[in-house]
Every structure is written in structure tokens, then in C-alpha cells.
Design a protein around this motif. Structure first.
Motif, PDB file in Angstrom:
ATOM      1  N   VAL A   1      42.965  27.915  33.354  1.00  0.00           N
ATOM      2  CA  VAL A   1      41.929  28.797  32.829  1.00  0.00           C
ATOM      3  C   VAL A   1      40.557  28.259  33.188  1.00  0.00           C
ATOM      4  N   ASN A   2      39.605  29.170  33.200  1.00  0.00           N
ATOM      5  CA  ASN A   2      38.197  28.830  33.317  1.00  0.00           C
ATOM      6  C   ASN A   2      37.539  29.298  32.024  1.00  0.00           C
ATOM      7  N   PHE A   3      37.323  28.360  31.116  1.00  0.00           N
ATOM      8  CA  PHE A   3      36.786  28.664  29.794  1.00  0.00           C
ATOM      9  C   PHE A   3      35.298  28.393  29.797  1.00  0.00           C
ATOM     10  N   GLN A   4      34.509  29.441  29.611  1.00  0.00           N
ATOM     11  CA  GLN A   4      33.053  29.331  29.560  1.00  0.00           C
ATOM     12  C   GLN A   4      32.623  29.770  28.156  1.00  0.00           C
ATOM     13  N   LYS A   5      32.467  28.801  27.247  1.00  0.00           N
ATOM     14  CA  LYS A   5      32.230  29.141  25.845  1.00  0.00           C
ATOM     15  C   LYS A   5      30.918  29.878  25.650  1.00  0.00           C
ATOM     16  N   ALA A   6      29.878  29.438  26.311  1.00  0.00           N
ATOM     17  CA  ALA A   6      28.567  30.077  26.122  1.00  0.00           C
ATOM     18  C   ALA A   6      28.604  31.531  26.597  1.00  0.00           C
ATOM     19  N   ALA A   7      29.323  31.775  27.667  1.00  0.00           N
ATOM     20  CA  ALA A   7      29.429  33.129  28.214  1.00  0.00           C
ATOM     21  C   ALA A   7      30.527  33.921  27.543  1.00  0.00           C
TER      22      ALA A   7
ATOM     23  N   SER B   1      33.756  33.711  27.983  1.00  0.00           N
ATOM     24  CA  SER B   1      34.617  34.145  29.071  1.00  0.00           C
ATOM     25  C   SER B   1      35.829  33.224  29.152  1.00  0.00           C
ATOM     26  N   PHE B   2      36.986  33.824  29.457  1.00  0.00           N
ATOM     27  CA  PHE B   2      38.227  33.047  29.462  1.00  0.00           C
ATOM     28  C   PHE B   2      39.138  33.639  30.528  1.00  0.00           C
ATOM     29  N   SER B   3      38.970  33.244  31.770  1.00  0.00           N
ATOM     30  CA  SER B   3      39.740  33.829  32.866  1.00  0.00           C
ATOM     31  C   SER B   3      40.980  32.995  33.160  1.00  0.00           C
ATOM     32  N   LEU B   4      41.990  33.649  33.682  1.00  0.00           N
ATOM     33  CA  LEU B   4      43.261  33.006  34.024  1.00  0.00           C
ATOM     34  C   LEU B   4      43.424  33.012  35.533  1.00  0.00           C
ATOM     35  N   LYS B   5      43.678  31.840  36.097  1.00  0.00           N
ATOM     36  CA  LYS B   5      43.939  31.722  37.523  1.00  0.00           C
ATOM     37  C   LYS B   5      45.411  31.402  37.726  1.00  0.00           C
ATOM     38  N   ILE B   6      46.039  32.199  38.586  1.00  0.00           N
ATOM     39  CA  ILE B   6      47.443  31.961  38.942  1.00  0.00           C
ATOM     40  C   ILE B   6      47.466  31.558  40.408  1.00  0.00           C
ATOM     41  N   SER B   7      47.921  30.359  40.666  1.00  0.00           N
ATOM     42  CA  SER B   7      48.001  29.846  42.031  1.00  0.00           C
ATOM     43  C   SER B   7      49.402  30.033  42.580  1.00  0.00           C
ATOM     44  N   ASP B   8      49.490  30.155  43.917  1.00  0.00           N
ATOM     45  CA  ASP B   8      50.803  30.272  44.560  1.00  0.00           C
ATOM     46  C   ASP B   8      51.639  31.356  43.867  1.00  0.00           C
TER      47      ASP B   8
ATOM     48  N   VAL C   1      45.201  34.448  42.339  1.00  0.00           N
ATOM     49  CA  VAL C   1      44.562  35.591  41.693  1.00  0.00           C
ATOM     50  C   VAL C   1      43.935  35.134  40.375  1.00  0.00           C
ATOM     51  N   THR C   2      42.834  35.780  40.020  1.00  0.00           N
ATOM     52  CA  THR C   2      42.146  35.462  38.764  1.00  0.00           C
ATOM     53  C   THR C   2      42.013  36.713  37.911  1.00  0.00           C
ATOM     54  N   LEU C   3      42.456  36.604  36.673  1.00  0.00           N
ATOM     55  CA  LEU C   3      42.365  37.703  35.716  1.00  0.00           C
ATOM     56  C   LEU C   3      41.224  37.402  34.738  1.00  0.00           C
ATOM     57  N   SER C   4      40.421  38.399  34.469  1.00  0.00           N
ATOM     58  CA  SER C   4      39.224  38.213  33.643  1.00  0.00           C
ATOM     59  C   SER C   4      39.472  38.574  32.179  1.00  0.00           C
ATOM     60  N   CYS C   5      38.742  37.882  31.310  1.00  0.00           N
ATOM     61  CA  CYS C   5      38.791  38.181  29.878  1.00  0.00           C
ATOM     62  C   CYS C   5      37.464  37.750  29.266  1.00  0.00           C
ATOM     63  N   THR C   6      36.863  38.610  28.501  1.00  0.00           N
ATOM     64  CA  THR C   6      35.696  38.235  27.708  1.00  0.00           C
ATOM     65  C   THR C   6      35.980  38.577  26.256  1.00  0.00           C
ATOM     66  N   TYR C   7      35.291  37.897  25.365  1.00  0.00           N
ATOM     67  CA  TYR C   7      35.524  38.101  23.941  1.00  0.00           C
ATOM     68  C   TYR C   7      34.196  38.033  23.204  1.00  0.00           C
ATOM     69  N   ASP C   8      34.217  38.492  22.001  1.00  0.00           N
ATOM     70  CA  ASP C   8      32.992  38.505  21.215  1.00  0.00           C
ATOM     71  C   ASP C   8      33.302  37.967  19.826  1.00  0.00           C
TER      72      ASP C   8
ATOM     73  N   TRP D   1      46.600  33.253  26.743  1.00  0.00           N
ATOM     74  CA  TRP D   1      47.080  34.253  27.687  1.00  0.00           C
ATOM     75  C   TRP D   1      48.583  34.418  27.467  1.00  0.00           C
ATOM     76  N   TYR D   2      48.990  35.689  27.295  1.00  0.00           N
ATOM     77  CA  TYR D   2      50.396  36.024  27.153  1.00  0.00           C
ATOM     78  C   TYR D   2      50.832  36.851  28.351  1.00  0.00           C
ATOM     79  N   LYS D   3      52.073  36.648  28.747  1.00  0.00           N
ATOM     80  CA  LYS D   3      52.692  37.414  29.823  1.00  0.00           C
ATOM     81  C   LYS D   3      53.751  38.333  29.218  1.00  0.00           C
ATOM     82  N   GLN D   4      53.736  39.598  29.634  1.00  0.00           N
ATOM     83  CA  GLN D   4      54.750  40.541  29.173  1.00  0.00           C
ATOM     84  C   GLN D   4      55.423  41.167  30.382  1.00  0.00           C
ATOM     85  N   PRO D   5      56.557  40.619  30.807  1.00  0.00           N
ATOM     86  CA  PRO D   5      57.290  41.209  31.934  1.00  0.00           C
ATOM     87  C   PRO D   5      57.952  42.518  31.521  1.00  0.00           C
ATOM     88  N   PRO D   6      58.614  43.195  32.443  1.00  0.00           N
ATOM     89  CA  PRO D   6      59.279  44.458  32.107  1.00  0.00           C
ATOM     90  C   PRO D   6      60.280  44.340  30.962  1.00  0.00           C
ATOM     91  N   SER D   7      60.813  43.168  30.741  1.00  0.00           N
ATOM     92  CA  SER D   7      61.724  42.972  29.604  1.00  0.00           C
ATOM     93  C   SER D   7      61.022  43.142  28.266  1.00  0.00           C
TER      94      SER D   7
END
Lengths: 114, 115
Positions: free
Chosen positions: A66-72, A74-81, A19-26, A36-42
Motif C-alpha cells: 500500500v501507499n498510505f498518505q495520511k495527510a492526503a 489516501s490509501f492505494s493498493l499496488k499489486i505486483s506481478d 496495477v494500482t487501485l486508488s482509495c480515499t477516505y474522509d 483492502w479486501y478481495k472478493q473473487p467470484p466465489s
């Protein structure tokens, strides 16, 4: 002022899939860090991965990359398996080099389905 | 080496009471940051402290909120005369000198409920 946008409020993925989670910044600055931070139910805020903007190579940590695209700006997070323990809120965050104020996105709620 | 310790984990206050939230940084960390997380939101910066000094409190509401980090003991975030809108999760992070947030670790937060 810097802003961080996470456009996916909720996502789901089958166990063992990717799965890939998207993030853009300005920002008008060129030196910064992204996180990227993870916040479980705890509710614990757990650092998953960090990227320095001056590094072209994408950061990886085991199943997380991560897929870091500085010009765009964009900073997406890919979680494998994907694993059941990956179920959590995931927050993208930004900080200028030399600063101490993290700017967070609103988060993406990820559910891993058995 | 224990992590960042926050207590209490849960705090219930009636409107008009005072809330005190405590944060003990990791050993060797002299910088403390407080953040607030409203429901369905990301964390928002409140204040940055070093031992006995407030470095940046630009994210703190102007009234009723104060923070300190004494030479001895934990950092304290104090909210006087709490209102329902103060209900949130409050997180503390700490970092070693000169590392800033690139080496910061978060505590588990204190969930404040104002009834």
C-alpha cells in the motif's frame, strides 16, 4: 461520519504487470485502521492487507503493498506481478480505533488479462 | 479450525415469506457482525452481537429485521415478510474478544433472492 471513495469502478491489467487501485477516505479522527479486501467470484471476503494509521511504514504482504498518505487521506493498493487469480472485486475499508463498524467503498473490479 | 460458516449459501423466498440466515463464528470467537451487500455496492454494517447481547443494531432497518446470537448455536439474522428490496448478499464476520474488526474474518455470505 466516515466515507470511503474508490474512484475506479473497473480496471484491467496484463498478467505479470503492476496495477494500482486508488482509495480515499474522509475522517476527522487520527486513530484508525485501513483495509483492502478481495472478493473473487466465489463471493468470499478475503483480507488482503491492513494498515494502522499510526504507523508511517507502508504495509506489505508478498505481491501486495500500500501507499498510505495520511495527510492526503489516501490509501492505494499496488499489486505486483499480477496473476490470473487476482481477478476480483477489491474493496477499501476503514474503521476507527475502538470501533466495530467497517465502512466500505463501492469497490473496483479488477480483471487480469492473460 | 473451520472458518466462519454461513448457511444457506443461496436462499430464494417469495414476497411475504420469512428468511432465516445462519452464521457459525470461528472457534473461540464470541463477537459477530452482520453486513449487507446490495448489487454494485460495498458492504454496509447492520448489527454487532456478542453472546446473548445485541451491542449495536444501528444499521438494521427498523422493521422486519432482527438478529440474535444465543448462548448455544449460531447467530441468526431473521427477515420477516421479505420484499424485493431485501434481495442482497448478507455477510457475517466474527472476531475474538477485544480484537474487534482488526482480527475479524468473513463468511462466504448468503445470497437472498426475493421473487
Amino acid at each position: 461520519a466516515q466515507t470511503v471513495t474508490q474512484s475506479q469502478p473497473e480496471m484491467s491489467v496484463q498478467e505479470a504487470e503492476t496495477v494500482t487501485l486508488s482509495c480515499t477516505y474522509d475522517t476527522s479522527e487520527s486513530n484508525y485502521y485501513l483495509f483492502w479486501y478481495k472478493q473473487p467470484p466465489s463471493r468470499q471476503m478475503i483480507l488482503v492487507i491492513r494498515q494502522e494509521a499510526y504507523k508511517q511504514q507502508n504495509a506489505t504482504e508478498n505481491r501486495f503493498s500500500v501507499n498510505f498518505q495520511k495527510a492526503a487521506k489516501s490509501f492505494s493498493l499496488k499489486i505486483s506481478d499480477s496473476q490470473l487469480g487476482d481477478t476480483a472485486m477489491y474493496f477499501c475499508a476503514f474503521i476507527l480505533y475502538g470501533s466495530y463498524q467497517l465502512t466500505f467503498g463501492k469497490g473496483t473490479k479488477l480483471s487480469v488479462i492473460p | 479450525n473451520a472458518g466462519v460458516m454461513q448457511n444457506p449459501r443461496h436462499l430464494v423466498r417469495r414476497r411475504g415469506q420469512e428468511a432465516r440466515l445462519r452464521c457459525s463464528p470461528m472457534k473461540g470467537h464470541s463477537h459477530v457482525y452482520w453486513y449487507r451487500q446490495l448489487p454494485e455496492e460495498g458492504l454496509k454494517f447492520m448489527v454487532y452481537l456478542q453472546k446473548e447481547n445485541i451491542i449495536d443494531e444501528s444499521g438494521m432497518p427498523k422493521e422486519r429485521f432482527s438478529a440474535e446470537f444465543p448462548k448455544e448455536g449460531p447467530s441468526i439474522l431473521r427477515i420477516q415478510q421479505v420484499v424485493r428490496g431485501d434481495s442482497a448478499a448478507y455477510f457475517c464476520a466474527s472476531s475474538p474478544p477485544r480484537q474487534g474488526h482488526t482480527e475479524a474474518f468473513f463468511g462466504q455470505g448468503t445470497r437472498l433472492t426475493v421473487v
